[in-house]
Scaffold this active site. Structure first.
Site, PDB file in Angstrom:
ATOM      1  N   HIS A  26     -20.736  -9.792  -7.494  1.00 19.84           N
ATOM      2  CA  HIS A  26     -20.369  -8.542  -6.608  1.00 19.84           C
ATOM      3  C   HIS A  26     -21.255  -8.507  -5.397  1.00 19.84           C
ATOM      4  O   HIS A  26     -22.162  -7.744  -5.220  1.00 19.84           O
ATOM      5  CB  HIS A  26     -20.546  -7.375  -7.639  1.00 19.84           C
ATOM      6  N   ALA A  65     -19.611  -9.619  -2.188  1.00 20.21           N
ATOM      7  CA  ALA A  65     -18.931  -9.833  -1.012  1.00 20.21           C
ATOM      8  C   ALA A  65     -19.387  -9.009   0.341  1.00 20.21           C
ATOM      9  O   ALA A  65     -19.502  -9.533   1.337  1.00 20.21           O
ATOM     10  CB  ALA A  65     -17.583  -9.313  -1.260  1.00 20.21           C
ATOM     11  N   ARG A  72     -12.642  -4.071  -7.351  1.00 19.83           N
ATOM     12  CA  ARG A  72     -13.435  -3.642  -8.473  1.00 19.83           C
ATOM     13  C   ARG A  72     -12.860  -4.137  -9.740  1.00 19.83           C
ATOM     14  O   ARG A  72     -11.721  -4.214  -9.636  1.00 19.83           O
ATOM     15  CB  ARG A  72     -13.095  -2.037  -8.462  1.00 19.83           C
ATOM     16  N   GLU A  77     -20.360  -4.971 -15.205  1.00 21.63           N
ATOM     17  CA  GLU A  77     -21.285  -5.709 -14.569  1.00 21.63           C
ATOM     18  C   GLU A  77     -22.829  -5.341 -14.736  1.00 21.63           C
ATOM     19  O   GLU A  77     -23.031  -4.060 -15.028  1.00 21.63           O
ATOM     20  CB  GLU A  77     -21.159  -5.346 -13.039  1.00 21.63           C
ATOM     21  N   ASP A 112       0.815  -1.364  -0.118  1.00 25.71           N
ATOM     22  CA  ASP A 112      -0.091   0.007   0.072  1.00 25.71           C
ATOM     23  C   ASP A 112       0.871   1.384   0.073  1.00 25.71           C
ATOM     24  O   ASP A 112       1.230   1.841   1.056  1.00 25.71           O
ATOM     25  CB  ASP A 112      -0.848   0.089   1.299  1.00 25.71           C
TER      26      ASP A 112
HETATM   27  P1  NAD Z   1     -10.240   2.040   1.587  1.00 24.92           P
HETATM   28  O1  NAD Z   1     -10.275   3.411   0.910  1.00 24.92           O
HETATM   29  O2  NAD Z   1     -10.451   1.909   3.087  1.00 24.92           O
HETATM   30  O3  NAD Z   1      -8.655   1.319   1.340  1.00 24.92           O
HETATM   31  C1  NAD Z   1      -8.138   1.209   0.449  1.00 24.92           C
HETATM   32  C2  NAD Z   1      -6.774   1.150   0.391  1.00 24.92           C
HETATM   33  O4  NAD Z   1      -5.997   0.991  -0.886  1.00 24.92           O
HETATM   34  C3  NAD Z   1      -6.058   2.597   0.970  1.00 24.92           C
HETATM   35  O5  NAD Z   1      -5.464   2.161   2.274  1.00 24.92           O
HETATM   36  C4  NAD Z   1      -5.398   3.115  -0.022  1.00 24.92           C
HETATM   37  O6  NAD Z   1      -3.885   3.821   0.388  1.00 24.92           O
HETATM   38  C5  NAD Z   1      -4.878   1.836  -0.900  1.00 24.92           C
HETATM   39  N1  NAD Z   1      -4.563   2.031  -2.241  1.00 24.92           N
HETATM   40  C6  NAD Z   1      -4.720   3.129  -3.034  1.00 24.92           C
HETATM   41  N2  NAD Z   1      -4.132   3.020  -4.285  1.00 24.92           N
HETATM   42  C7  NAD Z   1      -3.451   1.729  -3.979  1.00 24.92           C
HETATM   43  C8  NAD Z   1      -2.569   1.354  -4.948  1.00 24.92           C
HETATM   44  N3  NAD Z   1      -2.085   1.731  -6.237  1.00 24.92           N
HETATM   45  N4  NAD Z   1      -1.662   0.122  -4.621  1.00 24.92           N
HETATM   46  C9  NAD Z   1      -2.112  -0.315  -3.371  1.00 24.92           C
HETATM   47  N5  NAD Z   1      -3.149  -0.024  -2.499  1.00 24.92           N
HETATM   48  C10 NAD Z   1      -3.314   1.314  -2.957  1.00 24.92           C
HETATM   49  O7  NAD Z   1     -11.091   1.037   0.691  1.00 24.92           O
HETATM   50  P2  NAD Z   1     -11.887  -0.339   1.346  1.00 24.92           P
HETATM   51  O8  NAD Z   1     -13.220   0.223   1.889  1.00 24.92           O
HETATM   52  O9  NAD Z   1     -10.867  -1.006   2.058  1.00 24.92           O
HETATM   53  O10 NAD Z   1     -12.338  -0.962  -0.255  1.00 24.92           O
HETATM   54  C11 NAD Z   1     -11.377  -1.570  -0.802  1.00 24.92           C
HETATM   55  C12 NAD Z   1     -11.967  -2.169  -2.181  1.00 24.92           C
HETATM   56  O11 NAD Z   1     -12.929  -2.933  -1.959  1.00 24.92           O
HETATM   57  C13 NAD Z   1     -12.248  -1.037  -3.062  1.00 24.92           C
HETATM   58  O12 NAD Z   1     -12.195  -1.334  -4.437  1.00 24.92           O
HETATM   59  C14 NAD Z   1     -14.052  -1.097  -2.845  1.00 24.92           C
HETATM   60  O13 NAD Z   1     -14.366  -0.703  -4.224  1.00 24.92           O
HETATM   61  C15 NAD Z   1     -13.890  -2.588  -2.907  1.00 24.92           C
HETATM   62  N6  NAD Z   1     -15.395  -2.982  -2.274  1.00 24.92           N
HETATM   63  C16 NAD Z   1     -15.939  -4.009  -2.571  1.00 24.92           C
HETATM   64  C17 NAD Z   1     -17.120  -4.692  -2.098  1.00 24.92           C
HETATM   65  C18 NAD Z   1     -17.808  -5.938  -2.590  1.00 24.92           C
HETATM   66  O14 NAD Z   1     -18.972  -6.029  -2.567  1.00 24.92           O
HETATM   67  N7  NAD Z   1     -16.970  -6.644  -3.789  1.00 24.92           N
HETATM   68  C19 NAD Z   1     -17.732  -3.806  -1.153  1.00 24.92           C
HETATM   69  C20 NAD Z   1     -17.231  -2.628  -0.556  1.00 24.92           C
HETATM   70  C21 NAD Z   1     -15.912  -2.311  -1.001  1.00 24.92           C
END
Ligand code: NAD
Length: 331
Positions: A291, A293, A243, A272, A181
Site C-alpha cells: 500500500h 503506490a 483498495r 492490512e 465509470d
Molecule cells: P476519485 O474519487 O477521484 O475517483 C474515483 C472514480 O471512481 C470516480 O470517477 C467515480 O465515479 C468512480 N467510481 C465510483 N464507483 C464506481 C464503480 N462502481 N465502477 C467504476 N467506477 C466507479 O478517487 P481517486 O483519488 O482517483 O482514487 C481512486 C482509488 O485509489 C481509491 O480506491 C483510493 O482509495 C485509491 N488510492 C490508493 C492509494 C494507494 O497508495 N494505493 C493512494 C490514493 C488513493
C-alpha cells in the site's frame, strides 16, 4: 506566555516543503508532535498547547474528544488523501473543515499502476531471476517471452483523480484505453481520448490489462471475482492500486493457480498489513507492494505543501474548498 499567533500542531512526519510554508508565516506558530501519538497522548499534547487552531495529521485519530482538547480548532488537515481516522460528521456538526492533500499523490499512484502493468508484461521478476541464476539460455523459452503495452487494450475502472492520470500514461504508450465509470458522462471520457464502456461484462473480454481505480464502496466490494476473471482473456493482466476488498482475494488465488489469469499485481489487500501466510504470497505470478503506490519522496513533499496551504487558506478566509471533505461547513 500568551500569544496572538495561530497555533498549528503538525505531525513530525510532515515533509520539509510544508514546514517551510508554515515557517514563512510570522502569524503562525508551528509545533511538531510525534506521528505515532494517538488518543490520550495526542489529547495531552493538544491540551498542553491549547488553544490549538489547526492540526496537520499523519495517522492520528481525530474525533470530538480531540476537538474539545484543542479548545479553538479551526481546521483539521491531513498529509494524505485518506480520512478514515477522522470523525467527519463530528467535525461537520462542529463546523470544522477537514482538508486533504487533493491530487498531490495521484500521479504517483498512476505511475505505480503503470509500473505494475509494465513489470507484469515485461516479466520483470522472472527475467531478473533468470539472469541472476545463470539461466541465460532460457531467455527465449515461450514462458519467458514478454509482452508490449503498445497497441494493447487497457480497461480502466474508475476515471477520477488517479484513473484519468493512468489513462494519459496509457495513451502515451499508444494503447487503446477503455474506461468503465458509471458516474461519468460518456463525453468526458471521450474528450480524454478514451472509449467509454457501460457494461463491465462486455468490456472485460476485450482487455489485455485491467487496472482498478474506483473507491471501495458497498457497490465495488467483490466487484472482481471468479465470474469477472473467467470473462477476461486468458492472457490478461490485472492490477489494483485502489483498495483491498474490491478484488476477491480467494477468487484471484484460484484464477492465478488454474490458468484463468497469467499474473496480477496488488498494492492493497483485504487486511492490512496482510497475514504473511496469505496463500497469494506463495504464488510466483502475483506481484505485491505494501500500500505504497501514493508514497514517493516527491509525493510526500507535495502532500506536506498541500496540507500547509490548506490550513493557511482557512486562516486567511480563502478556504481551498476543493480539498475539503465537508465543504458545507464554509456555508
Ligand atoms: P476519485 O474519487 O477521484 O475517483 C474515483 C472514480 O471512481 C470516480 O470517477 C467515480 O465515479 C468512480 N467510481 C465510483 N464507483 C464506481 C464503480 N462502481 N465502477 C467504476 N467506477 C466507479 O478517487 P481517486 O483519488 O482517483 O482514487 C481512486 C482509488 O485509489 C481509491 O480506491 C483510493 O482509495 C485509491 N488510492 C490508493 C492509494 C494507494 O497508495 N494505493 C493512494 C490514493 C488513493
Amino acid at each position: 506566555m500568551a500569544t496572538n499567533k495561530k497555533k498549528v500542531l503538525f505531525t513530525d512526519s510532515m515533509g520539509k516543503a510544508g514546514r517551510e510554508i508554515l515557517a514563512a508565516r510570522p502569524d503562525v506558530e508551528a509545533i511538531p508532535f510525534p506521528n505515532m501519538a494517538q488518543d490520550e497522548e495526542y489529547r495531552a499534547i493538544l491540551k498542553k498547547h491549547a488553544p490549538v487552531h489547526a492540526t496537520i495529521l499523519g495517522g492520528t485519530r481525530f474525533r470530538p474528544a480531540e476537538l474539545d482538547a484543542a479548545g479553538g480548532m479551526q481546521v483539521v488537515a491531513r498529509v494524505g488523501v485518506g480520512y478514515d481516522a477522522i470523525d467527519i460528521p463530528g467535525m461537520t456538526s462542529a463546523k470544522v473543515p477537514v482538508m486533504i492533500a487533493g491530487t498531490a499523490n495521484s500521479p504517483s499512484v498512476a505511475e505505480h499502476a503503470m509500473s505494475f502493468m509494465l513489470t507484469l508484461a515485461r516479466k520483470g521478476p522472472e527475467l531478473s531471476a533468470l539472469v541472476k541464476e545463470g539461466r541465460w539460455g532460457d531467455r527465449l523459452k515461450p514462458a519467458m517471452v514478454s509482452n508490449d503495452m503498445f497497441e494493447k487494450t487497457v480497461l480502466i475502472i474508475g476515471f477520477g483523480r488517479i484513473g484519468t492520470r493512468t489513462a494519459k500514461r496509457c495513451l502515451a504508450m499508444e494503447m487503446q484505453v477503455l474506461v468503465y465509470d458509471p458516474y461519468l458522462k460518456a463525453e468526458a471520457i471521450k474528450a480524454a481520448g478514451c472509449e467509454p464502456v457501460t457494461s463491465l461484462d462486455d468490456a472485460l473480454p476485450r482487455a489485455d490489462f485491467v487496472t482498478v481505480h474506483c473507491p471501495k464502496t458497498p457497490e465495488t466490494v467483490g466487484m472482481f471475482g471468479a465470474n469477472q476473471f473467467k470473462a477476461m482473456k486468458r492472457t490478461a493482466y490485472l492490477v489494483s492500486t485502489a483498495r483491498g476488498g474490491i478484488i476477491d482475494e480467494k477468487a484471484l488465488h484460484a484464477a492465478l493457480t488454474d490458468g484463468t489469469l497469467p499474473a496480477a499485481a496488488l498494492d492493497v489487500f483485504d487486511r492490512e498489513p496482510p497475514d504473511p501466510a496469505n496463500p497469494l504470497f506463495k504464488l510466483p505470478n502475483l506481484i505485491a507492494s505494501p500500500h505504497i503506490a501514493g508514497v514517493t519522496a516527491e509525493a510526500m513533499e507535495r502532500m506536506s505543501a498541500e496540507a500547509a496551504k490548506n490550513v493557511l487558506s482557512v486562516f486567511d478566509g480563502t478556504p481551498r474548498k476543493e480539498n475539503a471533505i465537508n465543504p458545507e461547513v464554509f456555508g
